[in-house]
Design a protein around this motif. Structure first.
Motif, PDB file in Angstrom:
ATOM      1  N   ASP A  32      -4.588  28.325 -38.781  1.00  0.00           N
ATOM      2  CA  ASP A  32      -5.625  28.963 -37.970  1.00  0.00           C
ATOM      3  C   ASP A  32      -5.056  29.465 -36.647  1.00  0.00           C
ATOM      4  OD1 ASP A  32      -5.080  26.445 -37.043  1.00  0.00           O
ATOM      5  OD2 ASP A  32      -7.172  25.869 -36.701  1.00  0.00           O
ATOM      6  N   VAL A  33      -4.045  28.765 -36.127  1.00  0.00           N
ATOM      7  CA  VAL A  33      -3.392  29.235 -34.900  1.00  0.00           C
ATOM      8  C   VAL A  33      -2.662  30.556 -35.153  1.00  0.00           C
ATOM      9  CG1 VAL A  33      -1.643  28.710 -33.163  1.00  0.00           C
ATOM     10  CG2 VAL A  33      -3.170  26.914 -33.983  1.00  0.00           C
ATOM     11  N   GLY A  34      -1.992  30.656 -36.311  1.00  0.00           N
ATOM     12  CA  GLY A  34      -1.315  31.898 -36.655  1.00  0.00           C
ATOM     13  C   GLY A  34      -2.275  33.063 -36.777  1.00  0.00           C
ATOM     14  N   LEU A  35      -3.440  32.825 -37.394  1.00  0.00           N
ATOM     15  CA  LEU A  35      -4.445  33.886 -37.512  1.00  0.00           C
ATOM     16  C   LEU A  35      -4.972  34.295 -36.142  1.00  0.00           C
ATOM     17  CD1 LEU A  35      -6.448  32.598 -40.619  1.00  0.00           C
ATOM     18  CD2 LEU A  35      -4.929  34.585 -40.527  1.00  0.00           C
ATOM     19  N   MET A  36      -5.165  33.287 -35.263  1.00  0.00           N
ATOM     20  CA  MET A  36      -5.657  33.599 -33.922  1.00  0.00           C
ATOM     21  C   MET A  36      -4.638  34.430 -33.142  1.00  0.00           C
ATOM     22  SD  MET A  36      -5.288  32.585 -30.485  1.00  0.00           S
ATOM     23  CE  MET A  36      -4.636  30.908 -30.552  1.00  0.00           C
ATOM     24  N   VAL A  37      -3.356  34.063 -33.233  1.00  0.00           N
ATOM     25  CA  VAL A  37      -2.314  34.799 -32.524  1.00  0.00           C
ATOM     26  C   VAL A  37      -2.181  36.215 -33.095  1.00  0.00           C
ATOM     27  CG1 VAL A  37       0.157  34.894 -32.024  1.00  0.00           C
ATOM     28  CG2 VAL A  37      -1.068  32.715 -31.888  1.00  0.00           C
ATOM     29  N   LEU A  38      -2.232  36.338 -34.429  1.00  0.00           N
ATOM     30  CA  LEU A  38      -2.138  37.665 -35.046  1.00  0.00           C
ATOM     31  C   LEU A  38      -3.285  38.558 -34.595  1.00  0.00           C
ATOM     32  CD1 LEU A  38      -0.912  39.656 -37.076  1.00  0.00           C
ATOM     33  CD2 LEU A  38      -2.334  38.595 -38.838  1.00  0.00           C
ATOM     34  N   GLY A  39      -4.508  38.028 -34.607  1.00  0.00           N
ATOM     35  CA  GLY A  39      -5.650  38.822 -34.154  1.00  0.00           C
ATOM     36  C   GLY A  39      -5.544  39.200 -32.694  1.00  0.00           C
ATOM     37  N   SER A  40      -5.076  38.267 -31.868  1.00  0.00           N
ATOM     38  CA  SER A  40      -4.960  38.533 -30.431  1.00  0.00           C
ATOM     39  C   SER A  40      -3.930  39.621 -30.157  1.00  0.00           C
ATOM     40  CB  SER A  40      -4.589  37.245 -29.693  1.00  0.00           C
ATOM     41  OG  SER A  40      -5.566  36.230 -29.888  1.00  0.00           O
TER      42      SER A  40
END
Length: 260
Positions: free
Chosen positions: A108-116
């Motif tokens: 979920d951290v990876g998805l958050m960083v990718l979206g950001s």
């Protein structure tokens, strides 16, 4: 900007005169730089802040009456180059695993960083392309000089902008000559020929650069680009810079208030 070959040719369609165009080039450049830095330096996961900045970018696009299809086409080309880098932000060890396949894990951290990072890149590209679509290259260079950018750096960028199309035409001519001699019959021959053409083009570039430099010295060039007098700041320029600062602070303030 250098990704768009057609951008080196003067546009035949006249630019509409809007409130954004009435600002001085250095004001437009400063507003863009402030906006890009605010977007890029916002911590990951601040969706509300980027919502405020997104509305501000949309307002600038509508205010400048920029062609939406042309703007999106430019952003799409640039996104193709940074897409590989963006995918690299997806794979992280931190956070809860939401999908896995062998050694590949997505959290979920990876998805958050990718979206950001994707939002940062998208909004920043929109701002930069609005600037380049509404401001001539010569005005941008003069604005850089007015903002105390090192003149040598501006001279290098100006020379690169002026002669890049010449080098592209030279490479196109060499490629057409190779194709007419049937030297690119298969992919292996094509790679070898293109490699040789790049090497030859490097030598030609060096020689042409020396000839151009000697010609410039003969015409009184002293290592600094000529500086034209740009329009001075007016009330609308001060208001635009102040409004940009207010929007930057407002975006951070909204996120802070809602999160707390």
């Amino acid at each position: 900007m250098l990704l768009h070959i057609h951008g080196f040719q003067r546009q035949s369609n006249p630019q509409p005169y809007t409130l954004w165009h009435s600002l001085t080039p250095q004001t437009r450049l400063l507003c863009t730089i402030i906006g890009v830095f605010a977007i890029a330096l916002t911590p990951n996961g601040q969706w509300k802040t980027w919502g405020v900045y997104g509305l501000a970018v949309l307002f600038v696009i509508l205010l400048s009456r920029t062609s939406i299809p042309q703007l999106l086409a430019r952003v799409a080309i640039e996104f193709a180059f940074v897409g590989v880098v963006l995918l690299g932000t997806l794979f992280r060890r931190e956070g809860e695993i939401v999908w896995s396949w062998g050694l590949i894990e997505i959290t979920d951290v990876g998805l958050m960083v990718l979206g950001s990072v994707t939002i940062k890149v998208f909004l920043s590209l929109l701002m930069v392309n609005v600037l380049t679509l509404t401001t001539s290259i010569s005005s941008l260079f003069q604005a850089l000089l007015a903002l105390k950018t090192p003149p040598l750096l501006v001279a290098i960028m100006a020379s690169m902008y002026r002669y890049l199309k010449v080098l592209i035409d030279e490479f196109t001519t060499m490629r057409r000559a190779a194709m007419s001699r049937n030297l690119m019959s298969n992919k292996w021959a094509t790679r070898r020929v293109i490699g040789n053409m790049i090497g030859a083009l490097f030598i030609r570039t060096y020689q042409r650069g020396e000839r151009i430099y000697q010609a410039m010295l003969a015409r009184g060039y002293q290592g600094l680009p000529p500086i034209d007098k740009l329009p001075s700041y007016r009330k609308r320029d001060v208001f635009a810079l102040g409004l940009t600062g207010v929007i930057v602070v407002l975006g951070q303030f909204v996120s802070f208030i809602i999160d707390h």
